[in-house]
Design a protein around this motif. Sequence first.
Motif, PDB file in Angstrom:
ATOM      1  N   ALA A 115       0.820  -1.215   0.000  1.00 50.96           N
ATOM      2  CA  ALA A 115       0.000   0.000   0.000  1.00 50.96           C
ATOM      3  C   ALA A 115       0.848   1.256   0.000  1.00 50.96           C
ATOM      4  O   ALA A 115       0.334   2.360  -0.228  1.00 50.96           O
ATOM      5  CB  ALA A 115      -0.943  -0.005   1.201  1.00 50.96           C
ATOM      6  N   GLY A 116       2.144   1.127   0.264  1.00 53.27           N
ATOM      7  CA  GLY A 116       3.065   2.247   0.170  1.00 53.27           C
ATOM      8  C   GLY A 116       2.717   3.409   1.087  1.00 53.27           C
ATOM      9  O   GLY A 116       2.407   3.228   2.268  1.00 53.27           O
ATOM     10  N   ALA A 117       2.724   4.609   0.521  1.00 51.45           N
ATOM     11  CA  ALA A 117       2.511   5.821   1.305  1.00 51.45           C
ATOM     12  C   ALA A 117       1.110   5.928   1.859  1.00 51.45           C
ATOM     13  O   ALA A 117       0.863   6.742   2.758  1.00 51.45           O
ATOM     14  CB  ALA A 117       2.821   7.052   0.450  1.00 51.45           C
ATOM     15  N   ALA A 118       0.184   5.118   1.340  1.00 48.48           N
ATOM     16  CA  ALA A 118      -1.183   5.129   1.870  1.00 48.48           C
ATOM     17  C   ALA A 118      -1.283   4.440   3.221  1.00 48.48           C
ATOM     18  O   ALA A 118      -2.297   4.567   3.914  1.00 48.48           O
ATOM     19  CB  ALA A 118      -2.146   4.474   0.885  1.00 48.48           C
ATOM     20  N   MET A 119      -0.249   3.702   3.597  1.00 48.02           N
ATOM     21  CA  MET A 119      -0.243   3.015   4.882  1.00 48.02           C
ATOM     22  C   MET A 119      -0.049   4.017   6.016  1.00 48.02           C
ATOM     23  O   MET A 119       0.841   4.869   5.968  1.00 48.02           O
ATOM     24  CB  MET A 119       0.881   1.985   4.924  1.00 48.02           C
ATOM     25  CG  MET A 119       1.025   1.259   6.248  1.00 48.02           C
ATOM     26  SD  MET A 119      -0.086  -0.137   6.403  1.00 48.02           S
ATOM     27  CE  MET A 119       0.978  -1.414   5.766  1.00 48.02           C
ATOM     28  N   GLU A 120      -0.884   3.909   7.027  1.00 48.91           N
ATOM     29  CA  GLU A 120      -0.745   4.755   8.210  1.00 48.91           C
ATOM     30  C   GLU A 120       0.647   4.559   8.812  1.00 48.91           C
ATOM     31  O   GLU A 120       1.114   3.422   8.956  1.00 48.91           O
ATOM     32  CB  GLU A 120      -1.814   4.381   9.231  1.00 48.91           C
ATOM     33  CG  GLU A 120      -1.773   5.179  10.503  1.00 48.91           C
ATOM     34  CD  GLU A 120      -2.802   4.719  11.514  1.00 48.91           C
ATOM     35  OE1 GLU A 120      -2.839   5.303  12.608  1.00 48.91           O
ATOM     36  OE2 GLU A 120      -3.554   3.777  11.207  1.00 48.91           O
ATOM     37  N   PRO A 121       1.357   5.618   9.173  1.00 47.05           N
ATOM     38  CA  PRO A 121       2.729   5.475   9.687  1.00 47.05           C
ATOM     39  C   PRO A 121       2.862   4.499  10.850  1.00 47.05           C
ATOM     40  O   PRO A 121       3.813   3.714  10.891  1.00 47.05           O
ATOM     41  CB  PRO A 121       3.090   6.906  10.111  1.00 47.05           C
ATOM     42  CG  PRO A 121       2.292   7.765   9.195  1.00 47.05           C
ATOM     43  CD  PRO A 121       0.990   7.035   9.005  1.00 47.05           C
ATOM     44  N   LYS A 122       1.946   4.537  11.807  1.00 48.53           N
ATOM     45  CA  LYS A 122       2.050   3.621  12.950  1.00 48.53           C
ATOM     46  C   LYS A 122       1.892   2.170  12.504  1.00 48.53           C
ATOM     47  O   LYS A 122       2.537   1.264  13.042  1.00 48.53           O
ATOM     48  CB  LYS A 122       1.008   3.978  14.018  1.00 48.53           C
ATOM     49  CG  LYS A 122       1.363   5.215  14.830  1.00 48.53           C
ATOM     50  CD  LYS A 122       0.409   5.416  15.983  1.00 48.53           C
ATOM     51  CE  LYS A 122       0.815   6.608  16.841  1.00 48.53           C
ATOM     52  NZ  LYS A 122       2.114   6.400  17.502  1.00 48.53           N
ATOM     53  N   ALA A 123       1.013   1.930  11.526  1.00 45.79           N
ATOM     54  CA  ALA A 123       0.856   0.579  11.001  1.00 45.79           C
ATOM     55  C   ALA A 123       2.129   0.140  10.284  1.00 45.79           C
ATOM     56  O   ALA A 123       2.569  -1.016  10.409  1.00 45.79           O
ATOM     57  CB  ALA A 123      -0.341   0.522  10.055  1.00 45.79           C
ATOM     58  N   HIS A 124       2.733   1.049   9.534  1.00 47.46           N
ATOM     59  CA  HIS A 124       3.980   0.750   8.843  1.00 47.46           C
ATOM     60  C   HIS A 124       5.068   0.374   9.847  1.00 47.46           C
ATOM     61  O   HIS A 124       5.825  -0.586   9.634  1.00 47.46           O
ATOM     62  CB  HIS A 124       4.421   1.969   8.029  1.00 47.46           C
ATOM     63  CG  HIS A 124       5.520   1.699   7.061  1.00 47.46           C
ATOM     64  ND1 HIS A 124       6.846   1.702   7.440  1.00 47.46           N
ATOM     65  CD2 HIS A 124       5.499   1.401   5.734  1.00 47.46           C
ATOM     66  CE1 HIS A 124       7.602   1.427   6.391  1.00 47.46           C
ATOM     67  NE2 HIS A 124       6.821   1.250   5.340  1.00 47.46           N
ATOM     68  N   GLU A 125       5.128   1.089  10.959  1.00 47.11           N
ATOM     69  CA  GLU A 125       6.115   0.780  11.999  1.00 47.11           C
ATOM     70  C   GLU A 125       5.891  -0.622  12.572  1.00 47.11           C
ATOM     71  O   GLU A 125       6.861  -1.348  12.844  1.00 47.11           O
ATOM     72  CB  GLU A 125       6.036   1.819  13.112  1.00 47.11           C
ATOM     73  CG  GLU A 125       6.513   3.205  12.710  1.00 47.11           C
ATOM     74  CD  GLU A 125       6.201   4.254  13.759  1.00 47.11           C
ATOM     75  OE1 GLU A 125       5.749   3.874  14.861  1.00 47.11           O
ATOM     76  OE2 GLU A 125       6.408   5.445  13.486  1.00 47.11           O
ATOM     77  N   LYS A 126       4.631  -1.009  12.747  1.00 43.98           N
ATOM     78  CA  LYS A 126       4.330  -2.332  13.277  1.00 43.98           C
ATOM     79  C   LYS A 126       4.784  -3.431  12.315  1.00 43.98           C
ATOM     80  O   LYS A 126       5.298  -4.473  12.733  1.00 43.98           O
ATOM     81  CB  LYS A 126       2.841  -2.462  13.559  1.00 43.98           C
ATOM     82  CG  LYS A 126       2.363  -1.656  14.756  1.00 43.98           C
ATOM     83  CD  LYS A 126       0.878  -1.853  15.001  1.00 43.98           C
ATOM     84  CE  LYS A 126       0.409  -1.037  16.197  1.00 43.98           C
ATOM     85  NZ  LYS A 126      -1.054  -1.202  16.436  1.00 43.98           N
ATOM     86  N   VAL A 127       4.597  -3.195  11.023  1.00 45.29           N
ATOM     87  CA  VAL A 127       5.044  -4.179  10.041  1.00 45.29           C
ATOM     88  C   VAL A 127       6.555  -4.302  10.070  1.00 45.29           C
ATOM     89  O   VAL A 127       7.114  -5.412  10.041  1.00 45.29           O
ATOM     90  CB  VAL A 127       4.561  -3.806   8.631  1.00 45.29           C
ATOM     91  CG1 VAL A 127       5.093  -4.819   7.611  1.00 45.29           C
ATOM     92  CG2 VAL A 127       3.044  -3.763   8.565  1.00 45.29           C
ATOM     93  N   GLN A 128       7.259  -3.184  10.132  1.00 47.72           N
ATOM     94  CA  GLN A 128       8.719  -3.221  10.173  1.00 47.72           C
ATOM     95  C   GLN A 128       9.218  -3.938  11.428  1.00 47.72           C
ATOM     96  O   GLN A 128      10.196  -4.704  11.375  1.00 47.72           O
ATOM     97  CB  GLN A 128       9.283  -1.798  10.115  1.00 47.72           C
ATOM     98  CG  GLN A 128       9.017  -1.068   8.795  1.00 47.72           C
ATOM     99  CD  GLN A 128       9.638  -1.768   7.607  1.00 47.72           C
ATOM    100  OE1 GLN A 128      10.639  -2.461   7.735  1.00 47.72           O
ATOM    101  NE2 GLN A 128       9.039  -1.595   6.438  1.00 47.72           N
TER     102      GLN A 128
END
Length: 226
Positions: free
Chosen positions: A201-214
């Motif tokens: 989803a790239g930049a559409a991903m909520e930053p906090k969700a992106h952090e959880k994936v990382q």
Amino acid sequence: MHVISVNVGRAAPSEHTDSPSGLTGIGKRPVAGPVRVAAPGPRGVGGSGVEGDGIGDLRHHGGDHQAVYAYAREDLDWWEAELARELPGGIFGENLTTAGIDLTGALVGERWRVGAEAVLEVASARIPCRTFQGVLGERAWVKRFTGAVRPGAYLRVVREGRISPGDPIEVVGRPDHDVTVGLWFRAFTTERELLPRTLAAGAAMEPKAHEKVQAYLRRQATVPAK
């Protein structure tokens, strides 16, 4: 595809929340409209993006990536049959009760024009909490809601404007990936192995969700191979 009702509610005291304020804004009722929607600001500072709508716990709700919550009338009807009770628009805490649009199948980053002015973008799915369970009064509700994979969608406000009951919803942009609201929800609740797929989803991903994936990927990288 259209809006059936626009729902707002004031933050009110509740025994079911652990918010420092002791308040929750989950109890929403339809209003006549038009109601203005606008980006409220970052999480922890900005509340609801819907004019006149209250947020009780700014730690976990509200902000630009959860500015508006939409839930489909079709999914409420499904739950009515499951629970054998009437579920009016707004009872799940949704700001927009919609008709004719598959929210679970919507893509993260998909954009809608709602009415003549507002443009909203699909940001994520709603994760149920104990406040939701307590206010609704259904046993094991968090587990049941999660298992049904009918979470509704959180929306960002790309262009502010006024929304009224009956306004049409038009999909004006769909990104080139397969990360639906349903897939996102399953990844962040019961099927963590799907988390890496949400990065599409790239930049559409909520930053906090992106952090959880990382964080998930880092943990996986340290697990010894069997």
